[in-house]
Scaffold this motif. Structure first.
Motif, PDB file in Angstrom:
ATOM      1  N   THR A  13       0.841  -1.200   0.000  1.00 38.94           N
ATOM      2  CA  THR A  13       0.000   0.000   0.000  1.00 38.94           C
ATOM      3  C   THR A  13       0.872   1.245   0.000  1.00 38.94           C
ATOM      4  N   ALA A  14       0.456   2.233  -0.789  1.00 35.84           N
ATOM      5  CA  ALA A  14       1.065   3.562  -0.756  1.00 35.84           C
ATOM      6  C   ALA A  14      -0.003   4.544  -0.289  1.00 35.84           C
ATOM      7  N   ILE A  15       0.293   5.244   0.788  1.00 34.68           N
ATOM      8  CA  ILE A  15      -0.584   6.299   1.281  1.00 34.68           C
ATOM      9  C   ILE A  15       0.035   7.618   0.840  1.00 34.68           C
ATOM     10  N   ILE A  16      -0.657   8.326  -0.053  1.00 34.62           N
ATOM     11  CA  ILE A  16      -0.171   9.614  -0.538  1.00 34.62           C
ATOM     12  C   ILE A  16      -0.824  10.681   0.340  1.00 34.62           C
ATOM     13  N   ALA A  17      -0.035  11.272   1.221  1.00 37.43           N
ATOM     14  CA  ALA A  17      -0.545  12.236   2.193  1.00 37.43           C
ATOM     15  C   ALA A  17      -0.241  13.650   1.709  1.00 37.43           C
ATOM     16  N   LYS A  18      -1.270  14.355   1.277  1.00 33.51           N
ATOM     17  CA  LYS A  18      -1.124  15.743   0.846  1.00 33.51           C
ATOM     18  C   LYS A  18      -0.948  16.592   2.090  1.00 33.51           C
ATOM     19  N   THR A  19       0.192  17.279   2.181  1.00 31.42           N
ATOM     20  CA  THR A  19       0.514  18.063   3.364  1.00 31.42           C
ATOM     21  C   THR A  19       0.978  19.469   2.986  1.00 31.42           C
ATOM     22  N   VAL A  20       1.115  20.294   4.001  1.00 30.97           N
ATOM     23  CA  VAL A  20       1.667  21.637   3.857  1.00 30.97           C
ATOM     24  C   VAL A  20       2.967  21.658   4.652  1.00 30.97           C
ATOM     25  N   LYS A  21       4.072  21.913   3.977  1.00 29.53           N
ATOM     26  CA  LYS A  21       5.366  21.984   4.676  1.00 29.53           C
ATOM     27  C   LYS A  21       5.308  23.129   5.691  1.00 29.53           C
ATOM     28  N   GLY A  22       5.689  22.855   6.914  1.00 27.44           N
ATOM     29  CA  GLY A  22       5.703  23.861   7.960  1.00 27.44           C
ATOM     30  C   GLY A  22       4.344  24.161   8.554  1.00 27.44           C
ATOM     31  N   LYS A  23       3.390  23.254   8.352  1.00 27.52           N
ATOM     32  CA  LYS A  23       2.009  23.462   8.802  1.00 27.52           C
ATOM     33  C   LYS A  23       1.959  23.862  10.270  1.00 27.52           C
ATOM     34  N   GLY A  24       1.212  24.926  10.541  1.00 29.49           N
ATOM     35  CA  GLY A  24       1.015  25.364  11.914  1.00 29.49           C
ATOM     36  C   GLY A  24       1.964  26.447  12.378  1.00 29.49           C
ATOM     37  N   VAL A  25       2.992  26.733  11.576  1.00 29.31           N
ATOM     38  CA  VAL A  25       3.930  27.803  11.916  1.00 29.31           C
ATOM     39  C   VAL A  25       3.809  28.848  10.811  1.00 29.31           C
ATOM     40  N   SER A  26       3.204  29.974  11.134  1.00 34.77           N
ATOM     41  CA  SER A  26       2.807  30.962  10.128  1.00 34.77           C
ATOM     42  C   SER A  26       3.931  31.345   9.169  1.00 34.77           C
ATOM     43  N   TYR A  27       5.103  31.582   9.672  1.00 35.71           N
ATOM     44  CA  TYR A  27       6.178  32.052   8.808  1.00 35.71           C
ATOM     45  C   TYR A  27       6.894  30.910   8.057  1.00 35.71           C
ATOM     46  N   MET A  28       6.554  29.657   8.350  1.00 35.10           N
ATOM     47  CA  MET A  28       7.179  28.522   7.678  1.00 35.10           C
ATOM     48  C   MET A  28       6.289  27.864   6.629  1.00 35.10           C
ATOM     49  N   GLU A  29       4.978  28.019   6.727  1.00 36.46           N
ATOM     50  CA  GLU A  29       4.064  27.297   5.838  1.00 36.46           C
ATOM     51  C   GLU A  29       4.360  27.586   4.362  1.00 36.46           C
ATOM     52  N   ASN A  30       4.559  26.501   3.619  1.00 42.20           N
ATOM     53  CA  ASN A  30       4.797  26.550   2.171  1.00 42.20           C
ATOM     54  C   ASN A  30       5.993  27.397   1.772  1.00 42.20           C
ATOM     55  N   GLN A  31       6.978  27.494   2.644  1.00 40.78           N
ATOM     56  CA  GLN A  31       8.178  28.277   2.347  1.00 40.78           C
ATOM     57  C   GLN A  31       9.355  27.333   2.123  1.00 40.78           C
ATOM     58  N   VAL A  32       9.807  27.250   0.885  1.00 42.07           N
ATOM     59  CA  VAL A  32      10.894  26.330   0.542  1.00 42.07           C
ATOM     60  C   VAL A  32      12.171  26.644   1.314  1.00 42.07           C
ATOM     61  N   SER A  33      12.368  27.891   1.701  1.00 37.59           N
ATOM     62  CA  SER A  33      13.598  28.280   2.402  1.00 37.59           C
ATOM     63  C   SER A  33      13.771  27.571   3.738  1.00 37.59           C
ATOM     64  N   TRP A  34      12.674  27.013   4.288  1.00 46.31           N
ATOM     65  CA  TRP A  34      12.766  26.313   5.566  1.00 46.31           C
ATOM     66  C   TRP A  34      13.074  24.830   5.394  1.00 46.31           C
ATOM     67  N   HIS A  35      13.296  24.375   4.170  1.00 47.20           N
ATOM     68  CA  HIS A  35      13.566  22.948   3.959  1.00 47.20           C
ATOM     69  C   HIS A  35      14.787  22.482   4.743  1.00 47.20           C
ATOM     70  N   GLY A  36      15.867  23.207   4.662  1.00 40.98           N
ATOM     71  CA  GLY A  36      17.097  22.768   5.326  1.00 40.98           C
ATOM     72  C   GLY A  36      17.602  23.758   6.343  1.00 40.98           C
ATOM     73  N   SER A  37      16.708  24.566   6.873  1.00 45.82           N
ATOM     74  CA  SER A  37      17.105  25.603   7.822  1.00 45.82           C
ATOM     75  C   SER A  37      16.517  25.334   9.198  1.00 45.82           C
ATOM     76  N   ALA A  38      17.210  25.824  10.199  1.00 47.16           N
ATOM     77  CA  ALA A  38      16.720  25.725  11.572  1.00 47.16           C
ATOM     78  C   ALA A  38      16.374  27.128  12.054  1.00 47.16           C
ATOM     79  N   PRO A  39      15.335  27.269  12.858  1.00 48.15           N
ATOM     80  CA  PRO A  39      14.977  28.593  13.366  1.00 48.15           C
ATOM     81  C   PRO A  39      15.973  29.078  14.418  1.00 48.15           C
TER      82      PRO A  39
END
Length: 188
Positions: free
Chosen positions: A140-166
């Protein structure tokens, strides 16, 4: 995690240790290890399930599809692949870099049972894992549609947070926002 990507006490960003049996390090290798574990369970007659999490950018790796082909061929119904489909990777959107879409059709082509879910909906996830456990004769493959950084206003859908730490202040804001989101979930 305040120590993410900071040494010596921090983490590398691609985890190598945990309480689980195996945690991958190099992108694409986790699914291969999971397929090997699922085959091992079948050969030894053990009754355990294997779960592996891959990112939508990670599935651009050829090794992912080689492992998926073997899993489908071997009818590994004790294997569940969860794809975190947030559409972002370190260099931009996956569509701009190297689109793997349609993800569900690719897994279906390798004889997987595919379940598409909202990766932030706990009830949908619970139902998907139940359905995966009941699926026989194929992985089985579960394809989970998500929002990167969900719940953190300044991180949501921001590619710059992929490899960064706050930094400390950003971490404080993130934790406050996540605590409020967690409290709201508990009220449901």
């Amino acid at each position: 995690m305040p120590s993410c990507r900071f040494l010596p006490a921090g983490t590398s960003g691609h985890e190598t240790h945990s309480g689980c049996g195996h945690v991958k390090r190099i992108l694409g290798q986790g699914i291969s290890a999971a397929v090997g574990m699922a085959i091992s369970a079948k050969l030894s007659g053990d009754d355990y399930r294997v779960y592996t999490l891959v990112g939508d950018g990670e599935i651009q790796e050829g090794q992912v599809w080689e492992a998926s082909m073997l899993a489908g061929h071997r009818k590994l119904d004790n294997l569940v692949v969860i794809v975190d489909n947030n559409n972002l990777q370190i260099d931009g959107t996956i569509e701009e870099v190297n689109s793997p879409y349609p993800i569900d059709k690719k897994f279906e082509a390798f004889n997987f049972h595919v379940i598409n879910v909202d990766g932030h909906d706990f009830d949908s996830l619970r139902a998907a894992f139940k359905e995966a456990k009941e699926t026989k004769g194929m992985p089985t493959a579960i394809i989970a549609k998500t929002v990167k950084g969900k719940g953190v206003s300044y991180m949501e859908n921001q590619v710059s947070w992929h490899g960064s730490a706050p930094n400390e202040e950003q971490y404080k804001v993130a934790m406050e926002e996540l605590e409020k989101a967690g409290e709201a979930l508990c009220q449901k």
